[in-house]
Design a protein around this motif. Sequence first.
Motif: not given
Ligand code: MG
Length: 256
Positions: A131-133, A141, A143-144, A240, A242
Amino acid sequence: MKFPLNFFVSLSVICLMLLGVVTQAATEKEPWQQAESTEVWEPVPPKVSVNAAGVPSDAIILFDGTSLDAWESVKDNAVAPWKIKGDVLVTNPQSGDIRTKQNFCDIQLHIEWQSPAEEDMEGPEGQGRGNSGVFFQERYEVQVLDSFGGDTYVNGQAGSIYKQHIPLVNATKGLSEWNVYDIVYSAPEFNAAGRLLEPAYITVLHNGILVQNHAEVKGPTAWIGHPPYEAHGCAPLRLQDHGNPAKFRNIWVRTL
Ligand code: MG
């Protein structure tokens, strides 16, 4: 010689008709002249070329594998705490988000990302899979996340505008592959009193496939609830942390 009155009347009518024909011929434009009236000659679009790496000549390079100079730590405005490995930007879990030093409003963004190996995932499914973003203006955001494998709520999967818009399709590639986002972001507009005049809009191509089509952003991204817009100006692009490993490369923007 004497001419009857109606001869003069007829002559006058013929003269008027001839005058009309001549006048009409003089005022009626040729088709090419008519077409010209809808031609626009300026402003002339600047020429932009693309280099061998696919980067436009007017792009602002945010990360090309050589340095993190364009970025800073969100926690303390200090040097961005993420790592460069080879030509890849790697998250540094728990070090916090990073953001650009430069503020942006409307942009075209190119960013490539890769999820971690299966053994580095938090689990076989859910929100802990790399998870990142990408946060536009630090607030909104895209989303990643690995969405090739594990299931999660669909408005939180890769290509979603987190908790707001489900991607049109799932274009996510496998774990060892690079995903590419090309995103057009239109910043929200506020009046002097801080009232929203125009929401933000986001269009996302994920690996060249349209997954968000001019989607209207409803407000700042939140894990819980749907907070309303709050007025702001141009602001940094934020990535992000996360708490998961994730990789990025080839990040550039064009201001619009
Ligand atoms: Mg995210």
